[in-house]
Each structure stands twice: as structure tokens, then as C-alpha cells.
Design a protein around this motif. Structure first.
Motif, mmCIF file in Angstrom:
data_model
loop_
_atom_site.group_PDB
_atom_site.id
_atom_site.type_symbol
_atom_site.label_atom_id
_atom_site.label_comp_id
_atom_site.label_asym_id
_atom_site.label_seq_id
_atom_site.Cartn_x
_atom_site.Cartn_y
_atom_site.Cartn_z
ATOM 1 N N ALA A 40 54.442 45.623 43.418
ATOM 2 C CA ALA A 40 55.354 46.615 43.991
ATOM 3 C C ALA A 40 55.000 48.029 43.522
ATOM 4 N N SER A 41 53.715 48.356 43.557
ATOM 5 C CA SER A 41 53.189 49.676 43.173
ATOM 6 C C SER A 41 53.443 50.041 41.709
ATOM 7 N N VAL A 42 53.752 49.070 40.867
ATOM 8 C CA VAL A 42 53.905 49.286 39.435
ATOM 9 C C VAL A 42 52.761 48.557 38.734
ATOM 10 N N ILE A 43 52.106 49.254 37.800
ATOM 11 C CA ILE A 43 50.971 48.669 37.093
ATOM 12 C C ILE A 43 51.413 48.201 35.712
ATOM 13 N N TYR A 44 51.060 46.960 35.365
ATOM 14 C CA TYR A 44 51.386 46.365 34.080
ATOM 15 C C TYR A 44 50.084 46.030 33.365
ATOM 16 N N SER A 75 49.712 37.915 41.969
ATOM 17 C CA SER A 75 48.645 37.388 42.818
ATOM 18 C C SER A 75 47.306 37.669 42.144
ATOM 19 N N PRO A 76 46.379 36.716 42.138
ATOM 20 C CA PRO A 76 45.074 36.949 41.498
ATOM 21 C C PRO A 76 44.309 38.116 42.123
ATOM 22 N N ASN A 77 44.599 38.442 43.386
ATOM 23 C CA ASN A 77 43.926 39.567 44.038
ATOM 24 C C ASN A 77 44.358 40.905 43.451
ATOM 25 N N LYS A 78 45.524 40.947 42.807
ATOM 26 C CA LYS A 78 46.049 42.191 42.257
ATOM 27 C C LYS A 78 45.928 42.253 40.742
ATOM 28 N N VAL A 79 45.086 41.390 40.167
ATOM 29 C CA VAL A 79 44.877 41.353 38.722
ATOM 30 C C VAL A 79 43.426 41.711 38.438
ATOM 31 N N GLU A 80 43.222 42.647 37.498
ATOM 32 C CA GLU A 80 41.884 43.110 37.148
ATOM 33 C C GLU A 80 41.628 42.861 35.664
ATOM 34 N N LEU A 81 40.496 42.271 35.356
ATOM 35 C CA LEU A 81 40.125 41.969 33.975
ATOM 36 C C LEU A 81 39.747 43.253 33.244
#
Length: 91
Positions: A40-44, A75-81
Motif C-alpha cells: 500500500a505504497s508504504v516501505i518496510y 507478495s514476493p514480487n514486492k520484496v527486495e533482498l
């Protein structure tokens, strides 16, 4: 890292045992990896704790804060290592 649950579901009666826990996800993340996740446009920023596969098309990665309180499922598409886990615990 996690105890096996041999009797989580009764697979003898035609059912298949669901995946529960684990340290490696099919998306290239491991438990303890530092990641950046967006919802939801918030970065964690947090750490991978595992993943959930509720349906064939629905997969979520659980992200936790530094106290291992769950921030949420993403969602794995919105997760960056950001950093691969070295299994070294530092506060």
C-alpha cells in the motif's frame, strides 16, 4: 531450525500434507535475510521468517522486525533482498 510436524494433517485419508514452516522459500529468500518490502505504497525493512502458500496462485512472504514481531505478509514480487543472512545475531 523448525521442528518437523509429522502429523499436521492426515495424509492417509487422501489428503495431502500442507507445507508448514521451513527456512528456504521458492523465491530465493532464506529465513533471516534482510529485505525491503512494499505494501500500500508504504516501505518496510525487516527480515524473512518464512512463507505461506494458501493456494496455487497465492504466495506470501512473512516479514518480521528486529524483535521478530511480524510486520506482515507480502507478495514476493514486492520484496527486495537487501542482505543475505549470515546467521549472526546482532542487535
Amino acid at each position: 531450525m523448525y521442528r518437523r510436524q509429522l502429523h499436521f494433517e492426515n495424509s492417509e485419508k487422501g489428503g495431502t500434507r500442507k507445507r508448514k514452516g521451513g527456512t528456504v522459500t521458492p523465491f530465493g529468500f532464506r529465513s533471516g535475510d534482510k529485505v525491503r518490502a512494499e505494501k500500500a505504497s508504504v516501505i518496510y525493512v525487516g527480515w524473512i521468517g518464512g512463507y505461506t502458500q494458501t493456494q496455487r496462485t497465492m504466495n506470501n512472504v512473512s516479514v518480521y522486525d528486529h524483535n521478530w514481531k511480524r510486520i506482515g505478509q507480502f507478495s514476493p514480487n514486492k520484496v527486495e533482498l537487501l542482505q543475505r543472512s549470515t546467521r549472526l545475531c546482532v542487535d
